[in-house]
Design an enzyme around this catalytic site. Structure first.
Site, mmCIF file in Angstrom:
data_model
loop_
_atom_site.group_PDB
_atom_site.id
_atom_site.type_symbol
_atom_site.label_atom_id
_atom_site.label_comp_id
_atom_site.label_asym_id
_atom_site.label_seq_id
_atom_site.Cartn_x
_atom_site.Cartn_y
_atom_site.Cartn_z
ATOM 1 N N GLY A 167 123.569 6.214 -0.546
ATOM 2 C CA GLY A 167 123.345 6.872 0.738
ATOM 3 C C GLY A 167 122.434 6.062 1.633
ATOM 4 O O GLY A 167 121.556 5.332 1.162
ATOM 5 N N PHE A 168 122.640 6.212 2.937
ATOM 6 C CA PHE A 168 121.805 5.526 3.918
ATOM 7 C C PHE A 168 120.886 6.545 4.571
ATOM 8 O O PHE A 168 121.347 7.504 5.193
ATOM 9 C CB PHE A 168 122.669 4.827 4.974
ATOM 10 N N GLY A 169 119.583 6.345 4.443
ATOM 11 C CA GLY A 169 118.594 7.227 5.060
ATOM 12 C C GLY A 169 118.339 6.808 6.488
ATOM 13 O O GLY A 169 118.321 5.615 6.809
ATOM 14 N N THR A 170 118.121 7.785 7.364
ATOM 15 C CA THR A 170 118.038 7.480 8.795
ATOM 16 C C THR A 170 116.659 7.756 9.403
ATOM 17 O O THR A 170 116.552 7.978 10.612
ATOM 18 C CB THR A 170 119.101 8.274 9.575
ATOM 19 N N ASP A 180 122.098 10.357 5.466
ATOM 20 C CA ASP A 180 121.124 11.430 5.353
ATOM 21 C C ASP A 180 120.318 11.519 6.649
ATOM 22 O O ASP A 180 119.625 10.570 7.029
ATOM 23 C CB ASP A 180 120.191 11.154 4.170
ATOM 24 N N TYR A 200 113.645 13.979 12.174
ATOM 25 C CA TYR A 200 113.615 12.548 12.499
ATOM 26 C C TYR A 200 113.789 12.283 13.989
ATOM 27 O O TYR A 200 113.568 11.151 14.445
ATOM 28 C CB TYR A 200 114.697 11.786 11.718
ATOM 29 N N HIS A 217 114.563 21.160 4.422
ATOM 30 C CA HIS A 217 113.782 19.915 4.343
ATOM 31 C C HIS A 217 112.619 20.012 3.353
ATOM 32 O O HIS A 217 112.356 19.074 2.589
ATOM 33 C CB HIS A 217 113.266 19.538 5.734
ATOM 34 N N GLN A 247 117.164 16.909 -3.035
ATOM 35 C CA GLN A 247 116.646 15.597 -2.634
ATOM 36 C C GLN A 247 115.148 15.537 -2.937
ATOM 37 O O GLN A 247 114.376 16.339 -2.428
ATOM 38 C CB GLN A 247 116.893 15.374 -1.135
ATOM 39 N N LEU A 268 113.091 2.729 -4.168
ATOM 40 C CA LEU A 268 112.469 1.412 -4.365
ATOM 41 C C LEU A 268 110.946 1.510 -4.326
ATOM 42 O O LEU A 268 110.253 0.490 -4.257
ATOM 43 C CB LEU A 268 112.968 0.424 -3.301
ATOM 44 N N ARG A 288 119.517 -6.766 4.553
ATOM 45 C CA ARG A 288 118.977 -5.862 3.541
ATOM 46 C C ARG A 288 119.899 -4.651 3.344
ATOM 47 O O ARG A 288 120.068 -4.174 2.228
ATOM 48 C CB ARG A 288 117.565 -5.406 3.940
ATOM 49 N N ILE A 289 120.480 -4.172 4.436
ATOM 50 C CA ILE A 289 121.446 -3.072 4.335
ATOM 51 C C ILE A 289 122.607 -3.502 3.441
ATOM 52 O O ILE A 289 123.053 -2.770 2.562
ATOM 53 C CB ILE A 289 121.953 -2.669 5.744
#
Length: 293
Positions: A5-8, A32, A37, A99, A171, A200, A249-250
């Site tokens: 998944g890509f966090g935004t 996500d 945000y 959340h 999550q 990470l 990096r993506i």
């Protein structure tokens, strides 16, 4: 829900749109998002550009977004959900997540504080009542599934026990320094996806990506320490979120490969550091904890 998944959580809207576009191009199909945000509109623009160009189909993208703490009262849930849908320019949300389990004073101020600077919580609503409002979104067909974030196992047990529609995803912060094995076992038992954020270690001290167990495996398998940590997350049965504004990096975060079984065991047995980097589970206020040596 795709595992990768890509966090935004990217403060700048222009950078957000560019990063989401890059993530779509390298193959990410799980995004996500969150009203907190304040960049859902930029994400929606990136989605629409890809859908209209025909490079990606809407049905292939798994979109998650989240209900913020100030909207826990049942009458505020549907308007907050609809506002997120409008900003994201989607008719349906694949997973709508609370959340945090903490209700803040309702209103437009996302971070309500008293005169002493302390968060103003809302004692007029329970998490169970908020959950029931999310269940109604599923009944209406606008949210395909619902979930929770930043929740403890104890609180999750309560929701699962009383829920008419069970959580599809939870999550939480999780990485080799915070593996959350007991929570993962509970999620597996109940058919819930554990979705790991900060997989990470968020570049915090101690630095997970400099751990000798991780670096030795990376050297052995010809991958970066980050790719090893992400492969570990996927192989043990969780989904994960990574965030970056840098295209290389993506790309690297998506380019993971299966680890040897002995490497998985090395990470489980050889890493003894146990540390939580984010205090949100105790306060409802997101934020990584600075540490002083």
């Amino acid at each position: 829900m795709p595992a990768a998944g890509f966090g935004t959580l990217i403060p700048d809207p222009v950078a957000t749109r560019q990063a989401v576009t890059a993530a779509l191009e390298v193959g990410f199909r799980h995004f996500d998002c969150a009203e907190r945000y304040r960049n859902e509109e930029a994400i929606g623009d990136a989605f629409q550009a890809a859908f209209q160009a025909g490079t990606v189909r809407r049905e292939d993208v798994f979109v998650t977004t989240k209900l913020w703490n100030t909207n826990h009262r049942p009458e505020r849930v549907k308007p907050a959900f609809d506002a997120s849908r409008r900003r994201l320019k989607v008719d349906t949300v694949d997973c709508y997540i609370i959340h945090t389990p903490f209700a803040f004073r309702p209103g437009d101020d996302q971070d309500p504080r008293d005169a002493d600077g302390k968060v103003v919580y809302d004692s007029g609503v329970t998490l169970g009542e908020t959950w029931q409002a999310l269940e109604r979104l599923v009944d209406e067909g606008h949210a395909k599934s619902i979930g929770l974030s930043d929740i403890t196992l104890e609180k999750l047990r309560e929701i699962v026990a009383g829920a008419r529609i069970k959580p599809s995803a939870v999550q939480v912060e999780s990485h080799p320094y915070l593996p959350e094995w007991e929570l993962l076992d509970f999620c597996r038992e109940h058919g819930i996806v554990l979705l790991a954020f900060a997989p990470l270690g968020h570049g915090m001290d101690p630095n997970l990506l400099e751990d000798p167990v991780i670096t030795a495996i990376a050297q052995r398998v010809g991958k970066t320490p980050a790719q090893v940590a992400l492969a570990w997350a996927a192989q043990r049965g969780t989904a994960f979120l990574t965030t970056s504004t840098k295209p290389e990096r993506i790309r690297g975060n998506f380019d993971i490969s299966t680890l040897p079984e002995d490497a998985m065991q090395q990470i489980r047995d050889g890493i003894t550091t146990n540390i939580r980097f984010n205090s949100v589970v105790t306060t409802g206020v997101p934020g990584f904890i600075p540490r002083v040596r």
